[in-house]
Design a protein around this motif. Sequence first.
Motif, PDB file in Angstrom:
ATOM      1  N   VAL A 139      21.170  20.601 -11.938  1.00 55.90           N
ATOM      2  CA  VAL A 139      22.342  20.075 -11.387  1.00 55.90           C
ATOM      3  C   VAL A 139      22.088  19.633  -9.812  1.00 55.90           C
ATOM      4  CG1 VAL A 139      23.745  21.397 -12.735  1.00 55.90           C
ATOM      5  CG2 VAL A 139      23.065  22.656 -10.475  1.00 55.90           C
ATOM      6  N   SER A 140      20.929  20.135  -8.983  1.00 50.76           N
ATOM      7  CA  SER A 140      20.774  19.695  -7.739  1.00 50.76           C
ATOM      8  C   SER A 140      19.703  18.502  -7.854  1.00 50.76           C
ATOM      9  CB  SER A 140      19.950  20.872  -7.116  1.00 50.76           C
ATOM     10  OG  SER A 140      20.924  21.967  -7.345  1.00 50.76           O
ATOM     11  N   SER A 141      19.382  17.907  -9.037  1.00 54.26           N
ATOM     12  CA  SER A 141      18.638  16.910  -9.271  1.00 54.26           C
ATOM     13  C   SER A 141      17.107  17.224  -8.608  1.00 54.26           C
ATOM     14  CB  SER A 141      19.090  15.606  -8.335  1.00 54.26           C
ATOM     15  OG  SER A 141      20.470  15.157  -8.819  1.00 54.26           O
ATOM     16  N   VAL A 142      16.833  18.218  -8.914  1.00 52.38           N
ATOM     17  CA  VAL A 142      15.289  18.655  -8.532  1.00 52.38           C
ATOM     18  C   VAL A 142      14.604  18.859  -9.802  1.00 52.38           C
ATOM     19  CG1 VAL A 142      13.858  19.988  -6.811  1.00 52.38           C
ATOM     20  CG2 VAL A 142      16.395  19.616  -6.564  1.00 52.38           C
ATOM     21  N   ALA A 143      13.226  18.607  -9.626  1.00 51.13           N
ATOM     22  CA  ALA A 143      12.447  18.992 -10.842  1.00 51.13           C
ATOM     23  C   ALA A 143      12.393  20.469 -10.875  1.00 51.13           C
ATOM     24  CB  ALA A 143      11.109  18.169 -10.786  1.00 51.13           C
ATOM     25  N   PHE A 144      12.519  20.900 -12.458  1.00 56.32           N
ATOM     26  CA  PHE A 144      12.482  22.250 -12.526  1.00 56.32           C
ATOM     27  C   PHE A 144      11.038  22.562 -12.648  1.00 56.32           C
ATOM     28  CE2 PHE A 144      12.160  25.230 -16.175  1.00 56.32           C
ATOM     29  CZ  PHE A 144      12.151  26.534 -15.419  1.00 56.32           C
ATOM     30  N   ASN A 145      10.355  23.707 -12.134  1.00 55.44           N
ATOM     31  CA  ASN A 145       8.932  23.942 -12.243  1.00 55.44           C
ATOM     32  C   ASN A 145       8.980  25.344 -13.078  1.00 55.44           C
ATOM     33  OD1 ASN A 145       6.330  24.556 -12.144  1.00 55.44           O
ATOM     34  ND2 ASN A 145       6.104  23.145 -10.309  1.00 55.44           N
ATOM     35  N   PRO A 146       8.458  25.062 -14.455  1.00 59.73           N
ATOM     36  CA  PRO A 146       8.549  26.463 -15.143  1.00 59.73           C
ATOM     37  C   PRO A 146       7.205  27.514 -14.696  1.00 59.73           C
ATOM     38  CG  PRO A 146       8.127  24.684 -16.432  1.00 59.73           C
ATOM     39  CD  PRO A 146       8.197  23.986 -15.418  1.00 59.73           C
ATOM     40  N   ASN A 147       6.632  26.817 -13.976  1.00 56.72           N
ATOM     41  CA  ASN A 147       5.231  27.944 -13.478  1.00 56.72           C
ATOM     42  C   ASN A 147       5.922  28.791 -12.468  1.00 56.72           C
ATOM     43  OD1 ASN A 147       3.306  26.655 -15.178  1.00 56.72           O
ATOM     44  ND2 ASN A 147       2.656  25.303 -13.517  1.00 56.72           N
ATOM     45  N   ASP A 148       6.873  28.102 -11.675  1.00 57.54           N
ATOM     46  CA  ASP A 148       7.482  29.190 -10.426  1.00 57.54           C
ATOM     47  C   ASP A 148       8.419  30.300 -11.410  1.00 57.54           C
ATOM     48  OD1 ASP A 148       6.919  27.501  -8.637  1.00 57.54           O
ATOM     49  OD2 ASP A 148       8.573  26.576  -8.437  1.00 57.54           O
ATOM     50  N   LEU A 149       9.079  30.030 -12.452  1.00 52.29           N
ATOM     51  CA  LEU A 149       9.851  31.070 -13.205  1.00 52.29           C
ATOM     52  C   LEU A 149       9.023  31.933 -13.909  1.00 52.29           C
ATOM     53  CD1 LEU A 149      12.463  31.951 -14.111  1.00 52.29           C
ATOM     54  CD2 LEU A 149      12.396  30.434 -15.962  1.00 52.29           C
ATOM     55  N   VAL A 150       7.593  31.663 -14.441  1.00 53.12           N
ATOM     56  CA  VAL A 150       6.858  32.593 -15.250  1.00 53.12           C
ATOM     57  C   VAL A 150       6.295  33.333 -14.141  1.00 53.12           C
ATOM     58  CG1 VAL A 150       4.581  32.355 -16.389  1.00 53.12           C
ATOM     59  CG2 VAL A 150       6.442  30.914 -17.129  1.00 53.12           C
ATOM     60  N   ALA A 151       6.015  32.706 -13.179  1.00 53.15           N
ATOM     61  CA  ALA A 151       5.142  33.834 -12.087  1.00 53.15           C
ATOM     62  C   ALA A 151       5.993  34.923 -11.398  1.00 53.15           C
ATOM     63  CB  ALA A 151       4.738  33.024 -10.855  1.00 53.15           C
ATOM     64  N   PHE A 152       7.438  34.560 -11.628  1.00 57.60           N
ATOM     65  CA  PHE A 152       8.315  35.379 -10.921  1.00 57.60           C
ATOM     66  C   PHE A 152       9.013  36.316 -12.129  1.00 57.60           C
ATOM     67  CE2 PHE A 152      12.278  36.365  -8.549  1.00 57.60           C
ATOM     68  CZ  PHE A 152      11.878  36.987  -7.621  1.00 57.60           C
TER      69      PHE A 152
ATOM     70  N   ILE B  99       5.963  27.150  -2.338  1.00 54.93           N
ATOM     71  CA  ILE B  99       6.225  27.772  -1.252  1.00 54.93           C
ATOM     72  C   ILE B  99       6.346  29.403  -1.811  1.00 54.93           C
ATOM     73  CG2 ILE B  99       7.735  28.650   0.491  1.00 54.93           C
ATOM     74  CD1 ILE B  99       8.416  25.257   0.448  1.00 54.93           C
ATOM     75  N   ILE B 100       5.713  30.398  -1.467  1.00 55.04           N
ATOM     76  CA  ILE B 100       5.648  31.848  -1.933  1.00 55.04           C
ATOM     77  C   ILE B 100       6.182  32.623  -0.919  1.00 55.04           C
ATOM     78  CG2 ILE B 100       4.357  33.354  -3.279  1.00 55.04           C
ATOM     79  CD1 ILE B 100       2.431  31.093  -3.992  1.00 55.04           C
ATOM     80  N   GLY B 101       7.126  33.490  -1.311  1.00 51.67           N
ATOM     81  CA  GLY B 101       7.512  34.695  -0.519  1.00 51.67           C
ATOM     82  C   GLY B 101       6.875  36.181  -0.793  1.00 51.67           C
ATOM     83  N   SER B 102       6.718  36.946   0.006  1.00 53.41           N
ATOM     84  CA  SER B 102       6.307  38.029  -0.039  1.00 53.41           C
ATOM     85  C   SER B 102       6.462  38.898  -1.157  1.00 53.41           C
ATOM     86  CB  SER B 102       6.383  39.045   1.384  1.00 53.41           C
ATOM     87  OG  SER B 102       8.001  39.608   1.167  1.00 53.41           O
ATOM     88  N   ASP B 103       7.591  38.656  -1.887  1.00 55.99           N
ATOM     89  CA  ASP B 103       8.140  39.457  -3.276  1.00 55.99           C
ATOM     90  C   ASP B 103       7.544  38.505  -4.451  1.00 55.99           C
ATOM     91  OD1 ASP B 103       9.638  37.316  -3.014  1.00 55.99           O
ATOM     92  OD2 ASP B 103      11.648  38.541  -3.209  1.00 55.99           O
ATOM     93  N   GLY B 104       6.831  37.516  -4.209  1.00 56.01           N
ATOM     94  CA  GLY B 104       6.196  36.817  -5.450  1.00 56.01           C
ATOM     95  C   GLY B 104       7.340  35.417  -5.669  1.00 56.01           C
ATOM     96  N   TYR B 105       8.284  35.622  -5.010  1.00 56.92           N
ATOM     97  CA  TYR B 105       9.524  34.335  -5.289  1.00 56.92           C
ATOM     98  C   TYR B 105       8.876  33.082  -4.928  1.00 56.92           C
ATOM     99  CZ  TYR B 105      13.960  31.922  -5.999  1.00 56.92           C
ATOM    100  OH  TYR B 105      14.906  31.215  -6.278  1.00 56.92           O
ATOM    101  N   ARG B 106       8.967  32.098  -5.871  1.00 58.13           N
ATOM    102  CA  ARG B 106       8.232  30.963  -5.510  1.00 58.13           C
ATOM    103  C   ARG B 106       8.889  29.512  -6.026  1.00 58.13           C
ATOM    104  NH1 ARG B 106       2.578  30.460  -8.242  1.00 58.13           N
ATOM    105  NH2 ARG B 106       2.383  32.635  -7.199  1.00 58.13           N
ATOM    106  N   LYS B 107       8.852  28.536  -5.286  1.00 58.06           N
ATOM    107  CA  LYS B 107       9.379  27.247  -5.410  1.00 58.06           C
ATOM    108  C   LYS B 107       8.724  26.315  -5.212  1.00 58.06           C
ATOM    109  CE  LYS B 107      13.418  28.666  -7.151  1.00 58.06           C
ATOM    110  NZ  LYS B 107      13.616  28.286  -8.664  1.00 58.06           N
ATOM    111  N   THR B 108       8.459  25.326  -6.101  1.00 55.29           N
ATOM    112  CA  THR B 108       7.845  24.108  -5.930  1.00 55.29           C
ATOM    113  C   THR B 108       8.668  23.028  -5.782  1.00 55.29           C
ATOM    114  OG1 THR B 108       6.235  24.990  -7.486  1.00 55.29           O
ATOM    115  CG2 THR B 108       6.026  22.599  -6.958  1.00 55.29           C
ATOM    116  N   VAL B 109       8.118  22.128  -4.482  1.00 55.01           N
ATOM    117  CA  VAL B 109       9.066  21.144  -3.885  1.00 55.01           C
ATOM    118  C   VAL B 109       8.348  20.028  -3.481  1.00 55.01           C
ATOM    119  CG1 VAL B 109      10.889  22.648  -2.969  1.00 55.01           C
ATOM    120  CG2 VAL B 109       9.023  21.666  -1.316  1.00 55.01           C
ATOM    121  N   LYS B 110       8.689  18.684  -3.846  1.00 53.30           N
ATOM    122  CA  LYS B 110       8.059  17.445  -3.357  1.00 53.30           C
ATOM    123  C   LYS B 110       7.962  17.407  -1.786  1.00 53.30           C
ATOM    124  CE  LYS B 110       9.350  15.278  -7.699  1.00 53.30           C
ATOM    125  NZ  LYS B 110      10.217  14.289  -8.383  1.00 53.30           N
TER     126      LYS B 110
END
Lengths: 213, 146
Positions: A139-152, B99-110
Amino acid sequence: MNRRELAGILLFGSLWGMLECILGDFLRDQNLPAGAIMTGLVAVAMMSYTRIVFRKRGMQLGMAMVAGLLRLTNPFTGCLICSAISIVSEGIIFEAIWYKLFDLREFRRPATIASMGMITSYLCYIGGFLVTQVLTPIVSSVAFNPNDLVAFLPQILARGLPAGILGIFSILAIDSVRSYDISKLKSRLYYPVTISLAVVCWILTIANSLLVG
Amino acid sequence: MNFVKMMNWGKENTIISIAMFLLLVGIISNIYVHATKSVASSDFIEIDGKKLSVNEIFSAYEPKTIQNVITKENYTGIPLEDIIKLAGIKNPETYSYTIIGSDGYRKTVKWEDMKSGILTKSLRVVFENLPKAYMVRDVVKIEVIK
């Protein structure tokens, strides 16, 4: 859905949304696990109470939509997409878990009722978290990265534990106050009470946003 | 009658078993998360394998204030664009960043998002156009996705 149930949706949805906006933000500011507390204590309590007293399927999703709307359209704190998506997801997950359940009295053992609290709260919390992580980028027009979710994922499963435990206490408390049945109020009292309380919830939320920011 | 009782008994046992299973999943996940938690120092941020001192970052550049278009809140911090350049990343516009936080939370951005992002004093990243879910707290690492 009759008028009585619609008024119930408006009241309990507004109450839930108000608590999300005021209590949820306060807990977040205090660095407390706001998501787990709000799901385990508020969301599960509201949804299970209305399911037990109104015995109506779909009502809880309606409440979640009202609460999500209050969170989303609150004009003074800006649009909070993640929270709104999470709240609506919780409503959908609750409806799925309680699809065939309308009354906790069909269970003979308190352990079963407590287990329903654990299951409902844990799945609502992790489900809401997962859906939010997937839908927010879309909904924010950003690409969803499944790796971020799997790692968390282990973190999400771990964070669901306090929500699940709180859900146990929440549902046991609701089971013990089930005799306070708002749906049995006479119409001449029921509609003014539900509508005015819902309006108060919206006013308090907006006032809180103006005063606290 | 006995059959109905047995059915209810079976249903209740199933519910309790599912709850026990979820409880176990929660407990094991907590043990796993705590066992694998990296003891990250709040004095450094690792960018593409290079450790940058937080003091170095905050003394090298002027802080900038941005407003997140979604929360409408203002945040002040060092532009992520400057931090990436400080880390010596060549042609930064050609990569994505996790970008990775100390708790493992991460987000990938362009890179386009990185250009509108900042790192606050509390080590939280904030972007002008991205929702709160992208505001990773207590940042310990930025991976360059090549």
